[in-house]
Design a protein around this motif. Structure first.
Motif: not given
Length: 363
Positions: A127-130, A132, A134, A139, A157, A218, A341, A348
């Motif tokens: 679940r690491d948004p960094k 690209s 996953r 989430i 991403d 997604t 952001q 969330r």
């Protein structure tokens, strides 16, 4: 079909135990469960308070882009998009220029990823948004204050429109995604032009701003559910971003809220569904509003959806924006400035089923 190791009474497993399998909802179904774990179960009041489902055959607007470049057709299409965006905030798009072969291959690639052996895809479970690329199930699963949703997700991403070649995806999947997104980026340019004119702005306004520069894909997978009356594939929510372009397979389940009624959006092969998100409502000062929608769980499945969300590029995620100045000349802005952001973080923490826009209203 891969069968997970037997877990005694999976209906009693907890969130942490489920997450540690890295197999998602499909893993539960493959194990042969007949009852869903309790953390997926919605309270009966959730269903009791739900709006009535329309039974009078209402359908979302259909926009035909055939011949949109001719001056006569373009004016008609702009008027249709304006009306659909103001009254529905969602429309079906046909003759959009993406070949049916590309559409079919994208659906097949999404399905193929989710249906490969779990030993392969669990390497991408995160679940690491960094990251690209996953794979995950829900989430916010580990911090969720609401019941989990009956779906798994592959998130991509795509800065630059291509999949990271280092990602553990098959060439078939990677190639299908890249081809599909290439066409979607071209379609996005057309939509930006038509939406700009529908708002009374210069035709290149949305295309030359930072709002919708970067696509993120997604690929949702909704397995057949043994108890579909107890949970949702996706709870009622509004998308937090500007615009979503949805591609569905031939399994029904999507519904949108219109005039306090849930309206079915039946699948149409090759067609796309476009819907407005919260940030579109913010920048248009409520002219185009975001639409509430949900996906029903079903005994028939799996269901596959590919959603393309449009973001700013990373360097613009903290750039402040508010209602477009040209749209507030005759009325004051209804929302304060924010950035992507900040908005996503609040969305969330607030819970996707709860409205987030009121928090950004001008006091």
């Amino acid at each position: 079909m891969e069968v997970l190791p037997c877990v005694q009474d999976k209906s009693s497993m907890d969130v942490k135990e489920f997450d540690e399998t890295k197999a998602g909802v499909k893993g539960l179904v493959d194990s042969g469960i007949t009852k869903i774990p309790k953390f997926f179960t919605c309270h009966p009041e959730t269903f009791a308070k739900s709006y009535k489902v329309s039974d009078i055959g209402i359908q979302i607007p259909v926009i035909d882009l055939e011949g949109f470049k001719s001056s006569e057709r373009e004016k008609i299409i702009i008027d249709e998009i304006r009306e659909a965006s103001e009254k529905w905030s969602i429309f079906r798009l046909i003759n959009h220029g993406i070949p049916i072969t590309v559409v079919d291959e994208m659906i097949a690639a999404a399905r193929g990823f989710h249906e490969q052996p779990n030993e392969v895809k669990k390497e991408l479970y995160s679940r690491d948004p960094k990251k690209s690329v996953r794979f995950y199930s829900n989430i916010n699963l580990l911090t969720l204050k609401e019941p989990a949703q009956w779906m798994d997700t592959l998130a991509l991403d795509l800065d630059g429109g291509k999949v990271d070649p280092a990602a553990a995806l098959t060439h078939t999947c990677r190639d299908a995604v890249t081809e599909y997104v290439t066409h979607v980026i071209e379609l996005k340019k057309t939509l930006c032009e038509l939406l700009s004119e529908a708002l009374g702005l210069d035709s290149d306004y949305l295309a030359t701003t930072e709002f919708m520069e970067r696509p993120a894909l997604t690929c949702h997978y909704y397995p057949a559910c043994p108890e579909p009356a107890l949970t949702f594939g996706s709870r009622n929510h509004k998308d937090p971003l500007f615009l979503a372009i949805l591609l569905n397979d031939n399994v029904a389940g999507l519904q949108v809220l219109h005039q306090n009624m849930w309206v079915d959006v039946p699948p149409v092969r090759g067609a796309l569904v476009v819907n407005m998100g919260d940030l579109m409502q913010l920048i248009t000062n409520d002219k185009f509003k975001s639409v509430e929608h949900r996906v029903l769980a079903g005994k028939i499945g799996p269901r596959v959806t590919v959603a393309c969300f449009l973001y700013p590029r990373p360097k613009h995620l903290c750039k402040p924006f508010g209602p477009i100045k040209e749209l507030v000349s005759n009325q004051p802005p209804k929302y304060r400035e924010t950035h992507v952001q900040e908005y996503i973080a609040y969305y969330r923490s607030n819970g996707s089923s709860n409205p987030s826009l009121p928090h950004f209203k001008v006091q």
